[in-house]
Design a protein around this motif. Structure first.
Motif, PDB file in Angstrom:
ATOM      1  N   LEU A  52       1.256 -75.220  30.460  1.00 45.05           N
ATOM      2  CA  LEU A  52       0.501 -73.967  30.533  1.00 45.05           C
ATOM      3  C   LEU A  52       0.346 -73.415  31.955  1.00 45.05           C
ATOM      4  N   LEU A  54       2.312 -73.459  34.335  1.00 42.61           N
ATOM      5  CA  LEU A  54       3.570 -72.875  34.816  1.00 42.61           C
ATOM      6  C   LEU A  54       3.598 -71.371  34.594  1.00 42.61           C
ATOM      7  N   GLY A  55       2.887 -70.906  33.577  1.00 35.06           N
ATOM      8  CA  GLY A  55       2.859 -69.478  33.298  1.00 35.06           C
ATOM      9  C   GLY A  55       2.144 -68.671  34.368  1.00 35.06           C
ATOM     10  N   LEU A  56       1.375 -69.351  35.230  1.00 36.16           N
ATOM     11  CA  LEU A  56       0.655 -68.646  36.294  1.00 36.16           C
ATOM     12  C   LEU A  56       1.522 -68.401  37.526  1.00 36.16           C
TER      13      LEU A  56
END
Length: 228
Positions: A52, A54-56
């Motif tokens: 999760l 990584l989406g930032l």
């Protein structure tokens, strides 16, 4: 779901009546839960913490997103880039830790735990618990190897029937499936006692057809329901 003393006595009476027609033995177990599935929650939490955040990154993750992580002043112009990278990595680690903790806590809620645990995993653990109970209560040492254990696992929404080798080889697997179904129906109705009674009667009929009572017909295993 709780069983009253009267309900447990009904199940014991059903076992005694079924065993009066056979030399086989029937034993019933009601398990509130067979596993905490803590390892499943840890697995989901670890996966979420890895994936999760990584989406930032495409959104330009910055330390300033987390209160107290970024300084208002840089020590030096040349060091600014290194400090910024260090803060970003620290922020990423904090976000990972938060995602891990939140995911773990959410998946520890009983309904969520059941939902995120693969059905095959729940079935395998209920099966293991049934075999352990089968051995623990001596159903594997009956004289003719005709013991049958019926186990219902409430939090897992699973029912398991274990038959010893003396009867298992003479009976079609569908028979045990029928016993599982009638007990499951009782559990869905909120009447586990009636479900156990129906399953015991069905298993007793199978045992009576293949193993009629012998001389004396000793009772090798107590006629009762065990709640664990």
């Amino acid at each position: 779901m709780k069983l009253t003393t009267q309900a447990q006595e009904r199940i014991a009476a059903a076992i005694a009546a079924a065993e009066a027609r056979t030399s086989g033995e029937i034993f019933c177990v009601l398990a509130r839960r067979v596993s905490s599935y803590r390892d499943v929650s840890l697995g989901w939490a670890a996966a979420a913490a890895l994936i999760l955040p990584l989406g930032l990154i495409p959104l330009g993750l910055e330390a300033a997103w987390i209160p107290g992580m970024a300084d208002s002043w840089e020590a030096a112009q040349l060091a600014a880039r290194d400090v910024s990278i260090g803060h970003a990595l620290s922020a990423y680690a904090v976000i990972q830790a938060v995602v891990f903790l939140v995911t773990y806590l959410i998946t520890r809620l009983p309904p969520v735990t059941r939902w995120v645990t693969p059905r095959a995993v729940r079935r395998a653990r209920v099966r293991d618990a049934a075999v352990q109970q089968f051995l623990a209560h001596g159903l594997h040492v009956t004289k003719a190897r005709t013991g049958v254990l019926i186990l219902a696992a409430l939090s897992d929404h699973q029912v398991e029937v274990v038959a010893d080798e003396g009867i298992h080889g003479k009976v079609a697997p569908s028979v045990w499936g029928d016993a599982v179904e009638v007990l499951s129906q009782g559990l869905r109705r909120g009447d586990p006692a009636a479900g156990f009674e129906a399953a015991v009667e069905l298993c007793g009929g199978v045992l009576a057809a293949h193993f009629p009572p012998g001389a004396g017909n000793p009772n090798e295993v107590p006629d009762r329901l065990v709640v664990i």
